[in-house]
Each structure stands twice: as C-alpha cells, then as structure tokens.
Design a protein around this motif. Structure first.
Motif, PDB file in Angstrom:
ATOM      1  N   VAL A  41      33.013 -53.853  15.576  1.00  0.00           N
ATOM      2  CA  VAL A  41      32.884 -53.637  14.375  1.00  0.00           C
ATOM      3  C   VAL A  41      32.612 -54.232  13.075  1.00  0.00           C
ATOM      4  O   VAL A  41      31.964 -54.408  12.161  1.00  0.00           O
ATOM      5  N   GLU A  42      33.718 -54.788  13.211  1.00  0.00           N
ATOM      6  CA  GLU A  42      33.146 -56.325  12.324  1.00  0.00           C
ATOM      7  C   GLU A  42      32.039 -56.888  12.288  1.00  0.00           C
ATOM      8  O   GLU A  42      31.565 -57.348  11.121  1.00  0.00           O
ATOM      9  N   LEU A  45      29.151 -54.979  10.800  1.00  0.00           N
ATOM     10  CA  LEU A  45      29.690 -54.641   9.522  1.00  0.00           C
ATOM     11  C   LEU A  45      28.812 -56.472   9.288  1.00  0.00           C
ATOM     12  O   LEU A  45      27.557 -56.841   7.982  1.00  0.00           O
ATOM     13  N   ARG A  46      28.499 -57.779   9.397  1.00  0.00           N
ATOM     14  CA  ARG A  46      28.452 -58.968   9.121  1.00  0.00           C
ATOM     15  C   ARG A  46      27.012 -59.362   9.291  1.00  0.00           C
ATOM     16  O   ARG A  46      26.444 -59.691   8.812  1.00  0.00           O
ATOM     17  N   ILE A  48      24.713 -56.600   9.649  1.00  0.00           N
ATOM     18  CA  ILE A  48      24.222 -55.802   8.246  1.00  0.00           C
ATOM     19  C   ILE A  48      24.150 -56.135   6.809  1.00  0.00           C
ATOM     20  O   ILE A  48      23.093 -56.485   6.556  1.00  0.00           O
ATOM     21  N   GLU A  49      25.169 -56.366   6.603  1.00  0.00           N
ATOM     22  CA  GLU A  49      25.679 -57.310   5.139  1.00  0.00           C
ATOM     23  C   GLU A  49      25.149 -58.822   5.147  1.00  0.00           C
ATOM     24  O   GLU A  49      24.442 -59.122   4.381  1.00  0.00           O
TER      25      GLU A  49
END
Length: 59
Positions: A41-42, A45-46, A48-49
């Motif tokens: 998940v982390e 998110l990295r 995507i961001e």
C-alpha cells in the motif's frame, strides 16, 4: 503395475516432506502478511503521489 505403486509411494513421501516444511513456516505467515500488505500500500501511494517533471519535446 509396479511402476505406479512406486510413483505413488514417492509422491506420498514428497508430500509428507512438503507438509513438514510448510509447518515450519506457518507461524511466520500471520505476522508477515499484514506487513507485506501495508508495504505494498505504501509503495502504491508513493508511486501515485510521485511528481514527475514534464517532458520537454524539442521543436
């Protein structure tokens, strides 16, 4: 047929070995699964961001 009997015996022996090996790792699975999930998940998110600089195409 003696060949099939030998094959079945070898299969039973190997299955027993694999079950023994799997039992050794079983206590680790409940602890590793959530950690691996949150790690993925982390990472997602990295990705995507993450801001990437715009590509400049020569004219």
């Amino acid at each position: 047929m003696p060949f099939s009997d030998v094959h079945l015996q070898l299969h039973a022996i190997r299955a027993t070995e694999l079950r023994t090996e799997a039992a050794a790792y079983r206590p680790l699975a409940p602890r590793l699964r959530p950690r691996l999930g949150w790690l993925l998940v982390e990472l997602g998110l990295r990705l995507i961001e993450r801001t990437t600089p715009p590509r400049v195409c020569p004219v």
